[in-house]
Design a protein around this motif. Structure first.
Motif, short mmCIF file in Angstrom:
data_model
loop_
_atom_site.label_atom_id
_atom_site.label_comp_id
_atom_site.label_asym_id
_atom_site.label_seq_id
_atom_site.Cartn_x
_atom_site.Cartn_y
_atom_site.Cartn_z
N THR A 167 -10.16 5.46 11.09
CA THR A 167 -10.03 5.60 9.34
C THR A 167 -9.30 4.72 8.94
O THR A 167 -9.53 4.68 7.83
CB THR A 167 -9.42 7.03 9.06
OG1 THR A 167 -9.21 8.28 10.41
CG2 THR A 167 -8.80 7.55 8.29
N GLY A 168 -8.21 4.07 9.34
CA GLY A 168 -7.86 3.23 8.62
C GLY A 168 -8.37 1.99 8.92
O GLY A 168 -8.61 1.24 7.49
N GLU A 172 -10.54 2.57 5.56
CA GLU A 172 -9.75 2.50 4.85
C GLU A 172 -10.44 0.85 4.40
O GLU A 172 -10.69 0.19 3.66
CB GLU A 172 -8.88 2.51 5.35
CG GLU A 172 -7.70 2.37 3.88
CD GLU A 172 -6.16 2.64 3.89
OE1 GLU A 172 -5.36 2.62 3.05
OE2 GLU A 172 -5.94 2.31 5.18
N ARG A 183 0.60 4.61 -2.37
CA ARG A 183 0.54 4.99 -1.87
C ARG A 183 1.02 6.12 -2.88
O ARG A 183 0.87 7.78 -3.00
CB ARG A 183 0.83 5.48 -0.70
CG ARG A 183 -0.28 6.24 0.08
CD ARG A 183 -0.41 6.63 1.39
NE ARG A 183 0.81 5.83 2.14
CZ ARG A 183 1.00 4.71 3.01
NH1 ARG A 183 0.11 4.02 2.69
NH2 ARG A 183 1.78 4.45 3.40
N VAL A 191 -7.50 1.97 -3.61
CA VAL A 191 -7.97 2.75 -2.00
C VAL A 191 -6.76 3.34 -1.11
O VAL A 191 -6.51 2.33 -1.07
CB VAL A 191 -9.15 2.07 -1.26
CG1 VAL A 191 -9.50 2.77 0.32
CG2 VAL A 191 -10.57 1.76 -2.54
N TYR A 192 -6.17 4.42 -0.32
CA TYR A 192 -5.11 4.33 0.41
C TYR A 192 -5.48 5.22 1.22
O TYR A 192 -6.56 6.41 0.88
CB TYR A 192 -4.14 4.90 -0.53
CG TYR A 192 -4.00 6.08 -1.04
CD1 TYR A 192 -3.02 7.36 -0.28
CD2 TYR A 192 -4.35 6.58 -2.05
CE1 TYR A 192 -3.18 8.44 -0.24
CE2 TYR A 192 -4.43 8.01 -2.26
CZ TYR A 192 -3.58 9.15 -1.65
OH TYR A 192 -3.10 10.44 -1.89
N ARG A 193 -4.77 6.02 2.19
CA ARG A 193 -4.97 6.42 3.09
C ARG A 193 -4.21 7.48 3.60
O ARG A 193 -2.86 7.39 3.51
CB ARG A 193 -5.97 5.82 4.35
CG ARG A 193 -5.21 6.75 5.94
CD ARG A 193 -6.12 5.94 7.30
NE ARG A 193 -5.27 4.48 7.25
CZ ARG A 193 -4.70 4.34 8.51
NH1 ARG A 193 -4.24 5.26 9.60
NH2 ARG A 193 -3.89 3.62 8.50
N ILE A 230 -9.14 9.67 2.89
CA ILE A 230 -9.74 8.04 2.69
C ILE A 230 -9.29 8.29 0.87
O ILE A 230 -10.19 9.39 0.29
CB ILE A 230 -10.12 6.65 2.90
CG1 ILE A 230 -9.78 6.88 4.33
CG2 ILE A 230 -9.90 5.86 2.08
CD1 ILE A 230 -11.03 5.49 4.83
N LYS A 273 0.59 -1.44 0.04
CA LYS A 273 0.56 -0.11 -0.05
C LYS A 273 0.55 1.30 -0.21
O LYS A 273 0.50 2.11 -0.43
CB LYS A 273 -1.19 0.27 1.55
CG LYS A 273 -2.43 -1.22 0.79
CD LYS A 273 -3.26 -0.25 2.49
CE LYS A 273 -3.03 -0.51 3.32
NZ LYS A 273 -3.59 -0.66 4.65
#
Length: 554
Positions: free
Chosen positions: A341-342, A345, A286, A357-359, A364, A282
């Motif tokens: 939030t994680g 995600e 990201r 999809v990435y935080r 997000i 990720k």
């Protein structure tokens, strides 16, 4: 007091067992009990064990090789063999005949076991007969641990591998087992029921009769009344899931809880491995996505990024941003809120498989492949439904965050994604304006292009300057200092929303037609509005929204 094969066969619970060979040796003492897990099982025995097999472990070896494995048992003086037939075994009949011949010649009891009897049910029963309570539990714990470890080491936790773990656990506890995502959607099940987990009002804490590291909850399943045991699994405070065992066939025992413990530990090990691998992957993606959306790459680098991310030049995409808001948060997110939030995600990745999809700290970001022919209303409804699922999952975790979504324009290929990303972020900052325009305070999704003219208002620092854009006629109505002012403004708004139809206005407000007519006439006389002038009516519509924005700001 010794527990023998003879005593096992005399148990009422096992009257379906059928002695095939070795009748003269039924007084053999049972020193232990094991499943034949590998062909070379003899090297792992201490002696005197009762062995259980379906011959599945010998499925790929020849009949000659199989017989050599049997000969190796001679040194271990096994107490007997329990055989449960299984399909898909090469040369099965020949191997069974060899097994019978071997047991007859060595005077080893060979017992036929019905398919419906679980190996683990037999293991638990025998251990409780030949060992003390504490030793039986310790031996059972170690045996279940070894079996789960066999599934775990050297292999990643995929849905198929998780399925194997749950199938083994289900076999051990003789009840269906299901693993759910933190949003309560089914991930993998052994029982065939893929419906969502419903956490009911009667959910209560449950303390099992064994030492445990995990939190157990218990409830009755809706519709059937069956007892469900709900165990929360957490890994590195990032991965959350629920393991649920339903008492469909029999009640759980202390040994069943030990098996559950080992299954969870095995799942956690796999989740940690997968989590670390995913985090590395990720982070790499990201960085690429961030550079694409920030417009920091040249043409060749963009083409390379498109290949890596599998973003095709002929397909359409939108950038979607998700934010969580909390009234008490202030300007900084706490570590707990960042963990939440994680988790969100991960839920978005589950709900939107195949999307990027990435935080990025508190937001997000998703690069979403879309169908350019899909109607706007259909698309927005689906996004609203997804937000509702996310919000419900947050509520189940007893959190207070509120999801807001900003959506940028549809673009073709990778080169204009930065423009869609810019719009998605702006849509979030204009979310309050969007709620005023729609008249829906609960709106969670904002499509930037829907803001229209009002996008120009987002950069105005002093909202009082908005008065310059409100028609004088509408200002006169808002300056009307009498109790009827509120009713008149509502009537005007409803009249314009219903294409200036007095009938529909009266129906919408649940008032008489003459009352609606009276109010509109009064507004016209008091303010000088020309309801036949489309330009003026457009300005009045805009003015009504601007007034709402001012009221909200104040």
């Amino acid at each position: 007091m010794e527990y023998t094969i003879e005593k096992l066969l005399a148990e009422k619970q096992w009257k379906q067992l059928n002695l095939l060979e070795g009748k003269e040796s039924c007084k053999r003492k049972i020193e232990g009990i094991r499943i034949i897990e590998v062909p070379e099982m003899a090297r792992y025995l201490t002696g005197g064990e009762l062995l259980l097999t379906s011959l599945y472990v010998y499925r790929d070896c020849s009949a000659e090789e199989f017989y050599q494995y049997l000969i190796a048992f001679e040194e271990k003086h096994i107490s007997g063999i329990l055989l449960k037939e299984r399909e898909q075994i090469s040369e099965k009949e020949k191997k069974i005949k060899l097994l019978k011949t071997y047991c007859e010649s060595k005077k080893i009891p060979l017992i036929e076991m019905p398919k419906k009897i679980s190996f683990w049910e037999m293991i638990s029963f025998v251990m409780n007969r030949i060992f003390t309570k504490d030793v039986a539990r310790l031996r059972y714990f170690k045996l279940t641990q070894d079996n789960f470890n066999t599934l775990s080491f050297g292999r990643d936790i995929t849905s198929s591998k998780t399925q194997d773990i749950l199938e083994l656990l289900s076999d051990m506890v003789d009840n269906p087992v299901t693993l759910y995502y933190s949003n309560l959607n089914c991930y993998v099940t052994s029982g065939g029921d893929h419906s969502r987990l419903e956490l009911r009002e009667d959910l209560e804490e449950y303390i099992p009769s064994v030492i445990t590291k995990f939190s157990y909850m218990r409830q009755r399943k809706k519709g059937t009344g069956e007892i469900q045991y709900v165990i929360k699994i957490s890994v590195m405070e990032e991965v959350e899931a629920y393991l649920v065992v339903t008492e469909k066939n029999r009640k759980l025992s202390a040994m069943d809880c030990m098996a559950i413990e080992n299954a969870i530990i095995t799942l956690q090990y796999g989740f940690v491995t997968e989590f670390v691998q995913n985090e590395i992957e990720k982070k790499y993606h990201r960085d690429i996505v961030h550079n694409v959306l920030s417009g920091m790459l040249g043409k060749e680098e963009m083409e390379e990024a498109a290949n890596l991310l599998e973003i095709h030049s002929e397909e359409y995409y939108r950038v979607v941003t998700f934010y969580t808001f909390q009234k008490e948060r202030g300007d900084m997110y706490t570590s707990e809120q960042l963990r939440e939030t994680g988790i969100i995600e991960g839920e978005i990745m589950t709900l939107c498989p195949g999307q990027h999809v990435y935080r990025n700290i508190d937001q997000i970001v998703m690069i979403q492949r879309v169908d350019e022919k899909q109607k706007r209303e259909v698309y927005l409804n689906k996004m609203e439904e997804m937000c509702a699922v996310l919000q419900n999952a947050i509520r189940y975790r007893h959190k207070t965050e509120k999801i807001q979504v900003g959506i940028g324009k549809m673009v073709k290929g990778i080169y204009n994604l930065k423009d869609s990303y810019y719009e998605a972020k702006r849509a979030i900052s204009y979310r309050d304006i969007a709620k005023v325009i729609s008249g829906n305070e609960n709106q969670t999704v904002t499509l930037y292009s829907d803001l229209g003219f009002f996008k120009l208002l987002g950069d105005i620092d002093d909202l009082n300057t908005l008065m310059d854009y409100i028609p004088e006629s509408l200002q006169r109505l808002y300056s009307y200092n009498k109790p009827q002012r509120k009713d008149l403004i509502l009537t005007l708004q409803t009249y314009l929303d219903n294409n200036q139809s007095l009938n529909k206005t009266a129906q919408a407000l649940f008032i008489h037609y003459k009352t609606a007519t009276y109010r509109i006439d009064k507004i016209g006389k008091m303010t000088g509005m020309d309801f036949k002038n489309p330009n003026e009516m457009l300005n009045v519509r805009i003015g009504l929204i601007l007034y709402k924005m001012l009221e909200k700001a104040r």
